[in-house]
Write an enzyme that holds these catalytic residues in place. Structure first.
Site, PDB file in Angstrom:
ATOM      1  N   ASP A  39       1.003  -1.147   0.028  1.00  0.00           N
ATOM      2  CA  ASP A  39      -0.184   0.067  -0.051  1.00  0.00           C
ATOM      3  C   ASP A  39       0.882   1.060   0.071  1.00  0.00           C
ATOM      4  O   ASP A  39       1.918   1.280   0.677  1.00  0.00           O
ATOM      5  CB  ASP A  39      -0.863   0.189   1.172  1.00  0.00           C
ATOM      6  CG  ASP A  39      -1.954   1.051   1.167  1.00  0.00           C
ATOM      7  OD1 ASP A  39      -3.156   0.658   0.968  1.00  0.00           O
ATOM      8  OD2 ASP A  39      -1.780   2.205   1.222  1.00  0.00           O
ATOM      9  N   ILE A  40       0.730   2.292  -0.612  1.00  0.00           N
ATOM     10  CA  ILE A  40       1.368   3.351  -0.930  1.00  0.00           C
ATOM     11  C   ILE A  40       1.118   4.215   0.531  1.00  0.00           C
ATOM     12  O   ILE A  40       2.138   5.303   0.606  1.00  0.00           O
ATOM     13  CB  ILE A  40       0.795   4.186  -2.246  1.00  0.00           C
ATOM     14  CG1 ILE A  40       1.713   5.015  -2.635  1.00  0.00           C
ATOM     15  CG2 ILE A  40      -0.492   5.134  -1.811  1.00  0.00           C
ATOM     16  CD1 ILE A  40       1.554   5.675  -4.118  1.00  0.00           C
ATOM     17  N   VAL A 106     -10.961   2.974  -3.475  1.00  0.00           N
ATOM     18  CA  VAL A 106     -10.766   2.447  -5.024  1.00  0.00           C
ATOM     19  C   VAL A 106     -11.696   1.480  -5.447  1.00  0.00           C
ATOM     20  O   VAL A 106     -11.957   0.380  -4.859  1.00  0.00           O
ATOM     21  CB  VAL A 106      -9.299   1.780  -5.200  1.00  0.00           C
ATOM     22  CG1 VAL A 106      -8.784   1.250  -6.466  1.00  0.00           C
ATOM     23  CG2 VAL A 106      -8.172   2.696  -4.777  1.00  0.00           C
ATOM     24  N   HIS A 110     -10.056  -5.090  -3.225  1.00  0.00           N
ATOM     25  CA  HIS A 110      -8.853  -5.431  -2.802  1.00  0.00           C
ATOM     26  C   HIS A 110      -9.162  -5.808  -1.242  1.00  0.00           C
ATOM     27  O   HIS A 110     -10.034  -5.504  -0.589  1.00  0.00           O
ATOM     28  CB  HIS A 110      -7.986  -4.112  -3.127  1.00  0.00           C
ATOM     29  CG  HIS A 110      -8.803  -2.826  -2.506  1.00  0.00           C
ATOM     30  ND1 HIS A 110      -9.642  -2.311  -2.996  1.00  0.00           N
ATOM     31  CD2 HIS A 110      -8.429  -2.295  -1.348  1.00  0.00           C
ATOM     32  CE1 HIS A 110      -9.988  -1.247  -2.556  1.00  0.00           C
ATOM     33  NE2 HIS A 110      -9.316  -1.234  -1.314  1.00  0.00           N
TER      34      HIS A 110
HETATM   35  P1  AMP Z   1      -9.749   1.588   0.242  1.00  0.00           P
HETATM   36  O1  AMP Z   1     -10.120   2.478   1.097  1.00  0.00           O
HETATM   37  O2  AMP Z   1     -10.204   0.022   1.135  1.00  0.00           O
HETATM   38  O3  AMP Z   1     -10.424   1.505  -0.927  1.00  0.00           O
HETATM   39  O4  AMP Z   1      -8.100   1.346   0.075  1.00  0.00           O
HETATM   40  C1  AMP Z   1      -7.527   1.699  -0.820  1.00  0.00           C
HETATM   41  C2  AMP Z   1      -6.073   1.644  -0.632  1.00  0.00           C
HETATM   42  O5  AMP Z   1      -5.398   1.880  -1.793  1.00  0.00           O
HETATM   43  C3  AMP Z   1      -5.676   2.819   0.264  1.00  0.00           C
HETATM   44  O6  AMP Z   1      -4.958   2.053   1.520  1.00  0.00           O
HETATM   45  C4  AMP Z   1      -4.475   3.815  -0.391  1.00  0.00           C
HETATM   46  O7  AMP Z   1      -3.598   3.954   0.323  1.00  0.00           O
HETATM   47  C5  AMP Z   1      -4.104   2.417  -1.461  1.00  0.00           C
HETATM   48  N1  AMP Z   1      -3.551   3.179  -2.598  1.00  0.00           N
HETATM   49  C6  AMP Z   1      -4.023   4.088  -3.435  1.00  0.00           C
HETATM   50  N2  AMP Z   1      -3.415   4.481  -4.614  1.00  0.00           N
HETATM   51  C7  AMP Z   1      -2.266   3.403  -4.491  1.00  0.00           C
HETATM   52  C8  AMP Z   1      -1.199   3.008  -5.335  1.00  0.00           C
HETATM   53  N3  AMP Z   1      -1.134   3.675  -6.449  1.00  0.00           N
HETATM   54  N4  AMP Z   1      -0.474   2.147  -4.913  1.00  0.00           N
HETATM   55  C9  AMP Z   1      -0.654   1.304  -3.833  1.00  0.00           C
HETATM   56  N5  AMP Z   1      -1.821   1.830  -2.993  1.00  0.00           N
HETATM   57  C10 AMP Z   1      -2.572   2.769  -3.114  1.00  0.00           C
END
Ligand code: AMP
Length: 129
Positions: A39-40, A106, A110
Site C-alpha cells: 500500500d502506498i 478504490v 482489494h
Molecule cells: P480502500 O479505502 O479500502 O479503497 O483502500 C484503498 C487503498 O489503496 C488505500 O489504503 C490507499 O493507500 C491505497 N492506494 C491508493 N493508491 C495506491 C497506489 N497507487 N499504490 C498502492 N496503494 C494505493
C-alpha cells in the site's frame, strides 16, 4: 475520498491502471488470478493489498460474477501472501472495504493485509455501537 456507491466497474480506477502497467507498484506477488503490492500509504508496519486481475468492484460483485477457479485462485493468493509475509505466527488482519459506509476509496476489489504489530480493536467504537 470514498466512492459514492457501488456502481459499474470503472476502467479508470487506479488499480486497473496498475494492472495495465500504466503506473508502478511495489509488487510482492503475481499469478494468473491476483496481484499483490505494498500500500502506498501504509497503516501498519506491513500493509499489503491483494487484488484480483478481473474487473470486479467488490466482494459481492466478485463472488456473484467470477468463475469458481478465479475465486479460488484469488483467495489462495491472499493466503499465500500472508504466509510469504511471515505473518502466520504473529497474526494479521485481512479486510475488504465495500461502498460508502466502509470508506472504500478504490472501486476495484482489494483485500488489505495488515500486520507487524498488535492491531488493536477491529473497528473504531462510536457511542451508537
Ligand atoms: P480502500 O479505502 O479500502 O479503497 O483502500 C484503498 C487503498 O489503496 C488505500 O489504503 C490507499 O493507500 C491505497 N492506494 C491508493 N493508491 C495506491 C497506489 N497507487 N499504490 C498502492 N496503494 C494505493
Amino acid at each position: 475520498m470514498a466512492v459514492s456507491g457501488i456502481g459499474p466497474y470503472d476502467d479508470g480506477n487506479i488499480f486497473a491502471r496498475i494492472l495495465r502497467g500504466e503506473i508502478p507498484c511495489r509488487k510482492l506477488f503475481e499469478d494468473e488470478h491476483a496481484l499483490a503490492f505494498h500500500d502506498i500509504n501504509p497503516q501498519a508496519p506491513v500493509h499489503v493489498l491483494v487484488i484480483p486481475k478481473g474487473r470486479y468492484v467488490s466482494l459481492a460483485d466478485f463472488t456473484a460474477r467470477a468463475p469458481a477457479g478465479e475465486i479460488a485462485g484469488f483467495f489462495r493468493a491472499v493466503g499465500a501472501v500472508a504466509r510469504e509475509l511471515g505473518l502466520e505466527e504473529s497474526g494479521y488482519r485481512a479486510l475488504a472495504n465495500a461502498g460508502p459506509d466502509s470508506h472504500q476509496e478504490v472501486p476495484h476489489l482489494h483485500v488489505h493485509i495488515f500486520g507487524g504489530r498488535p492491531l488493536g480493536p477491529m473497528l473504531v467504537r462510536r457511542a451508537e455501537g
